[in-house]
Write an enzyme that holds these catalytic residues in place. Structure first.
Site, PDB file in Angstrom:
ATOM      1  CG  HIS A   1      44.992  52.326  39.280  1.00 16.90           C
ATOM      2  ND1 HIS A   1      45.474  51.105  39.691  1.00 16.90           N
ATOM      3  CD2 HIS A   1      44.621  52.983  40.409  1.00 16.90           C
ATOM      4  CE1 HIS A   1      45.415  51.034  41.013  1.00 16.90           C
ATOM      5  NE2 HIS A   1      44.894  52.156  41.472  1.00 16.90           N
TER       6      HIS A   1
ATOM      7  CB  CYS B   1      42.895  48.661  40.500  1.00 13.42           C
ATOM      8  SG  CYS B   1      42.820  48.587  38.696  1.00 13.42           S
TER       9      CYS B   1
END
Length: 389
Positions: free
Chosen positions: A178, A104
């Protein structure tokens, strides 16, 4: 550059997570072939004092979000984002699906450098430029495969991921965070997250992302009495909600606000007067005068969630009317459900009293005749796909 060992876990190529560190991002950019004129800075607070140290303008942000918070936020909006099918040079942004585990950080950086100022920071002749040129012409699935199969991206990421001030984790270790990218492009702010169904338009912005307008997202709630129990309860839901005392005959919230991006409107229905139509027209006219970009009208007082979905997907929702329906049952289906729940048959009556009532109350007769002749015609499967909840 060297490779610490990419692993395939449960059939998925998995990287070492990237540390959220300006030096690490700069290192990754160097590996990728990104101009050194693009710089990265830690934002520890959005107070004016802290932001005064950040070079401006800031037209892209890479946010590292705690995983539980990210998953909770994602669950609220993901069903509203249609599966992205775009490709080609006409795309408003270049969006790429993430199919590599723990990538990510790489995806957020790629979304920034390929979209910020139309990709001007990608160095000409670099390997990254070649990948971008190929990606533009591909659909989302093929584009994701291009990134997945790229040995160049793999080596660039893994080399940068080995740097930083923290202990380098292994690919199989659980990642509790994330990365998400926010990019301003052509006056619009996009959330670009490879873990979602597609790009998400967050609104329009004149200044940069850290300016007063960029940081100030306020919901103005018009209420007849800001001191009422219901108004106070509403204000407690979020610090971003500001109560405005007024009424819909005089849309003061729009007149007095600095800049209103969107309006969600619902008027109460009273069969004894024309307030709903009159107030709705007044609010629409004032919105046009004040340059409001998006106007959502709902015919029910619980349409706020649907309005928020329209605001999050303004281009897809533009000039569209959406039915609000959860199911469409025949009388027999309804009777069966009723009996299963109550153990009794659905109560019925004779037709003659119904005919008399419909004749005596004209609006009631018109309504039931319309139900019988026309009906709502809602596409239930399509609505459930749009909002599975």
């Amino acid at each position: 550059m060297f490779n610490l060992g990419v692993q395939v876990i449960n059939g998925q190529k998995t990287f070492i997570p990237l540390e959220n560190n300006p030096e690490v991002h700069t290192h990754l950019c160097k590996n990728l072939g990104v101009s050194p004129s693009l710089t990265f800075h830690d934002i520890l607070s959005t107070t004016p004092e802290m932001l005064s140290w950040i070079p401006r303008p800031v037209n892209a942000l890479i946010l590292l979000c705690d995983k539980p918070i990210y998953l909770a936020a994602r669950s609220r909006v993901e069903h509203s984002i249609p599966e992205y099918l775009g490709s080609g040079t006409d795309e408003p942004v270049l969006w790429m699906k993430q199919t590599i585990g723990h990538a990510c950080g790489l995806m957020a950086l790629l979304h920034v450098v390929t979209n910020l100022e139309n990709g001007k920071y990608v160095l000409a002749g670099s390997e990254l430029e070649k990948i971008v040129k190929r990606a533009v012409g591909l659909g989302p699935v093929e584009r994701a495969r291009l990134l997945y199969d790229s040995r160049f991206l793999e080596e660039a990421h893994m080399d940068a991921a080995s740097e930083g001030s923290s202990i380098v984790p292994l690919p199989q270790e659980e990642c509790g965070f994330h990365f998400i990218a926010f990019v301003k492009k052509d006056g619009k702010v996009w959330e670009l997250n490879g873990g979602m169904n597609g790009p998400l338009l967050r609104g329009e912005l004149e200044g940069d992302l850290l300016g007063e307008e960029g940081l100030d997202m306020t919901i103005l709630a018009v209420t007849r009495d800001i001191n009422s129990a219901s108004a106070r309860k509403l204000a407690q839901k979020s610090s971003s909600i500001t109560l405005i005392q007024g009424n819909l005959d005089d849309p003061a919230a729009i007149k007095n606000a600095k800049r209103v991006w969107g309006v969600s409107s619902v008027q109460t229905t009273n069969p004894r007067n024309d307030d709903e139509r009159r107030q709705g027209i007044a609010l629409i006219n004032e919105s046009i005068k004040q340059g409001v970009k998006h106007f959502v009208y709902s015919s029910i007082d619980r349409g706020g969630e649907k309005a928020s979905l329209a605001f999050m997907n303004p281009e897809e929702s533009k000039n569209h009317a959406f039915s609000l329906a959860g199911d469409e049952l025949t009388f027999d289906q309804m009777s069966e459900i009723f009996k299963n729940l109550t153990g009794k048959d659905v109560p019925t009556t004779f037709r003659i009293p119904v005919w008399l009532m419909m004749a005596a109350v004209k609006d009631l007769g018109v309504m039931f005749k319309w139900f019988w002749d026309e009906g709502y015609g809602a596409d239930i499967p399509a609505l459930k796909k749009l909002n599975p909840a």
